[in-house]
Write an enzyme that holds these catalytic residues in place. Structure first.
Site, PDB file in Angstrom:
ATOM      1  N   PRO A  72       0.823  -1.221   0.000  1.00 22.62           N
ATOM      2  CA  PRO A  72       0.000   0.000   0.000  1.00 22.62           C
ATOM      3  C   PRO A  72       0.849   1.259   0.000  1.00 22.62           C
ATOM      4  O   PRO A  72       1.943   1.282   0.569  1.00 22.62           O
ATOM      5  CB  PRO A  72      -0.815  -0.115   1.295  1.00 22.62           C
ATOM      6  CG  PRO A  72       0.015  -0.982   2.185  1.00 22.62           C
ATOM      7  CD  PRO A  72       0.708  -1.952   1.270  1.00 22.62           C
ATOM      8  N   ASP A  73       0.338   2.299  -0.675  1.00 15.28           N
ATOM      9  CA  ASP A  73       1.033   3.584  -0.635  1.00 15.28           C
ATOM     10  C   ASP A  73       0.408   4.452   0.448  1.00 15.28           C
ATOM     11  O   ASP A  73      -0.348   3.980   1.281  1.00 15.28           O
ATOM     12  CB  ASP A  73       0.995   4.265  -2.005  1.00 15.28           C
ATOM     13  CG  ASP A  73      -0.415   4.685  -2.404  1.00 15.28           C
ATOM     14  OD1 ASP A  73      -1.367   4.336  -1.676  1.00 15.28           O
ATOM     15  OD2 ASP A  73      -0.560   5.357  -3.433  1.00 15.28           O
ATOM     16  N   PHE A  74       0.703   5.731   0.421  1.00  9.04           N
ATOM     17  CA  PHE A  74       0.207   6.638   1.456  1.00  9.04           C
ATOM     18  C   PHE A  74      -0.920   7.530   0.963  1.00  9.04           C
ATOM     19  O   PHE A  74      -1.912   7.720   1.659  1.00  9.04           O
ATOM     20  CB  PHE A  74       1.354   7.522   1.967  1.00  9.04           C
ATOM     21  CG  PHE A  74       2.246   6.826   2.959  1.00  9.04           C
ATOM     22  CD1 PHE A  74       2.185   7.117   4.302  1.00  9.04           C
ATOM     23  CD2 PHE A  74       3.141   5.857   2.527  1.00  9.04           C
ATOM     24  CE1 PHE A  74       2.993   6.481   5.215  1.00  9.04           C
ATOM     25  CE2 PHE A  74       3.965   5.205   3.432  1.00  9.04           C
ATOM     26  CZ  PHE A  74       3.893   5.515   4.773  1.00  9.04           C
ATOM     27  N   ARG A  75      -0.780   8.072  -0.259  1.00 11.66           N
ATOM     28  CA  ARG A  75      -1.636   9.189  -0.650  1.00 11.66           C
ATOM     29  C   ARG A  75      -2.794   8.852  -1.583  1.00 11.66           C
ATOM     30  O   ARG A  75      -3.631   9.696  -1.842  1.00 11.66           O
ATOM     31  CB  ARG A  75      -0.763  10.286  -1.290  1.00 11.66           C
ATOM     32  CG  ARG A  75       0.100  10.964  -0.264  1.00 11.66           C
ATOM     33  CD  ARG A  75       1.094  11.920  -0.863  1.00 11.66           C
ATOM     34  NE  ARG A  75       1.806  12.629   0.198  1.00 11.66           N
ATOM     35  CZ  ARG A  75       2.756  12.106   0.948  1.00 11.66           C
ATOM     36  NH1 ARG A  75       3.140  10.867   0.709  1.00 11.66           N
ATOM     37  NH2 ARG A  75       3.326  12.809   1.902  1.00 11.66           N
ATOM     38  N   ASN A 109      10.989   4.276  -2.292  1.00 15.56           N
ATOM     39  CA  ASN A 109      10.427   3.115  -1.611  1.00 15.56           C
ATOM     40  C   ASN A 109      11.441   2.479  -0.665  1.00 15.56           C
ATOM     41  O   ASN A 109      12.655   2.627  -0.837  1.00 15.56           O
ATOM     42  CB  ASN A 109       9.934   2.098  -2.640  1.00 15.56           C
ATOM     43  CG  ASN A 109       8.838   2.683  -3.514  1.00 15.56           C
ATOM     44  OD1 ASN A 109       8.058   3.517  -3.063  1.00 15.56           O
ATOM     45  ND2 ASN A 109       8.788   2.283  -4.767  1.00 15.56           N
ATOM     46  N   ASP A 125      11.205  -0.979   0.373  1.00 15.49           N
ATOM     47  CA  ASP A 125      10.891  -2.410   0.418  1.00 15.49           C
ATOM     48  C   ASP A 125      11.965  -3.331  -0.129  1.00 15.49           C
ATOM     49  O   ASP A 125      11.858  -4.554  -0.038  1.00 15.49           O
ATOM     50  CB  ASP A 125       9.583  -2.672  -0.335  1.00 15.49           C
ATOM     51  CG  ASP A 125       9.546  -1.968  -1.680  1.00 15.49           C
ATOM     52  OD1 ASP A 125      10.482  -2.150  -2.471  1.00 15.49           O
ATOM     53  OD2 ASP A 125       8.579  -1.222  -1.932  1.00 15.49           O
ATOM     54  N   HIS A 156      14.823   7.012   1.085  1.00 17.15           N
ATOM     55  CA  HIS A 156      14.151   6.939   2.390  1.00 17.15           C
ATOM     56  C   HIS A 156      14.567   5.716   3.195  1.00 17.15           C
ATOM     57  O   HIS A 156      13.889   5.343   4.155  1.00 17.15           O
ATOM     58  CB  HIS A 156      12.629   6.960   2.191  1.00 17.15           C
ATOM     59  CG  HIS A 156      12.146   8.224   1.564  1.00 17.15           C
ATOM     60  ND1 HIS A 156      11.021   8.294   0.763  1.00 17.15           N
ATOM     61  CD2 HIS A 156      12.646   9.488   1.611  1.00 17.15           C
ATOM     62  CE1 HIS A 156      10.856   9.538   0.344  1.00 17.15           C
ATOM     63  NE2 HIS A 156      11.823  10.282   0.848  1.00 17.15           N
TER      64      HIS A 156
END
Length: 375
Positions: free
Chosen positions: A170-173, A241, A243, A258
């Site tokens: 899942p993303d955030f926005r 990302n 991950d 990040h």
């Protein structure tokens, strides 16, 4: 700027302006048609003939302008069949004029069975026409993207959450993203440095449940980028990302702006812990030395790694082609990195428009995995 480069830049701006204008006009045409349909369906329609005629005049003028823009764009794109397109345009205009004429002759108590049939024809024609035009522009964009990739051996890719969502992360926005889900605290609060220090147990409860994806697999975008790197075409992947899927796909030069959930360190002695050790722990994970273990991810209130940032700027500023994919380009300072690009092959790939589309040399709309898989 040389005359040749200035000319290329102007051609690019003219083309993008043309595509943007045509897309915007599609929306207006459908809206005007819907307004006409609403008036026709009104039980007091016969009392609103003047309103319908006024709308039809706007629709007629707008359609003529739109068709002219489409024909000009077809010529710029080098597509054949423009005479057939003009013929179809004239036929539609004739039908629209016939429809307008019939509406103009309506008076109280007058019935005209052909009006509804004509309207349904016009409405369906426009919908089908717009669908075909959208497919045409999408096909053109794919052809240009393939041409750009085939001709370059100095590509840099800058990716965002949209690359990982196609692997089930899942993303955030987005509408279904973490920011739109209900938690005891907002996700942006939980994922802050202050919250981690003050509420580490709550942080880790959220972190294990929502930020770790041990079963996620690389998708077509990850695999294609690794393939390009192996072929010597791609110089670096710069990702927002965390991950590790680019490395899982085989990419070697990956700059993680990040950080990564695959790396975790004791805040006291610096000992390394992998993702599995975090997953298998409970509560707040501690090192053998007693220190708290912290994920090697950049939390809110923390600065990006300056060494990684400097490398990213260097790769982007020296790139021949910069492909930006799966990002809305709203997260700074990462989004500002594209300002360091100096060449003339900036490609934006995203499911939805971004604020930087007008600065791109090519915009491709759709699933990044499907787009890359077709190259």
């Amino acid at each position: 700027m040389t005359g040749e480069k200035a000319g290329m830049k102007q051609n690019k701006e003219d083309f993008l302006t043309g595509v943007g204008a045509v897309d915007a006009e599609h929306v207006v045409l459908l809206d005007l048609t819907d307004q006409v349909g609403a008036l026709l369906a009104d039980e007091n329609m016969l009392f609103k003939c003047a309103d319908i005629r006024q709308l039809l005049k706007r629709l007629e003028d707008y359609t003529t302008m739109h068709f002219t823009h489409e024909e000009q764009l077809m010529e710029k794109m080098g597509y054949g069949g423009i005479e057939e397109q003009k013929k179809q345009h004239r036929m539609f205009v004739q039908k629209l004029e016939e429809f307008t004429d019939r509406v103009s002759k309506l008076s109280l108590g007058t019935q005209d069975a052909m009006i509804q049939d004509l309207f349904e024809y016009l409405q369906q024609w426009l919908q089908d026409h717009i669908k075909v035009e959208d497919m045409k522009y999408a096909r053109f964009a794919m052809e240009k993207l393939k041409e750009i990739v085939d001709q370059s051996d100095n590509i840099v890719f800058f990716g965002g959450a949209g690359v990982s969502t196609e692997s089930g992360i899942p993303d955030f926005r987005s509408t279904d993203g973490l920011y739109h889900q209900e938690y005891r605290y907002p996700p942006e609060t939980i994922l802050s440095h202050t919250f981690f220090r003050q509420n580490p147990e709550e942080f880790y409860r959220f972190y294990r449940a929502k930020m770790l994806a041990p079963h996620a697999k690389p998708n077509a975008a990850h695999l294609k980028l690794a393939e390009w790197e192996k072929e010597g075409k791609l110089k670096a992947v710069i990702t927002q990302n965390i991950d590790g899927l680019h490395q899982a796909a085989g990419s070697k030069t990956v700059l993680e702006l990040h950080g990564s959930t695959l790396r975790n360190y004791c805040m006291k002695c610096g000992r390394f812990y992998d993702q599995n050790e975090i997953l298998e722990s409970t509560g707040v994970p501690h090192c053998e030395c007693g220190g708290v273990i912290k994920p090697d991810v950049v939390l809110y209130e923390e600065s990006l790694n300056q060494k990684v940032l400097k490398e990213a700027v260097s790769f982007i500023s020296h790139a021949d082609v910069l492909i930006v994919g799966g990002t809305s380009l709203v997260v700074y300072p990462a989004a500002g990195l594209i300002d360091y690009y100096r060449s003339d092959k900036l490609v934006l790939i995203n499911r939805t428009p971004t604020a930087r589309d007008s600065a791109a040399d090519l915009v491709v709309t759709g699933s990044i995995g499907e787009i890359f898989d077709s190259l």
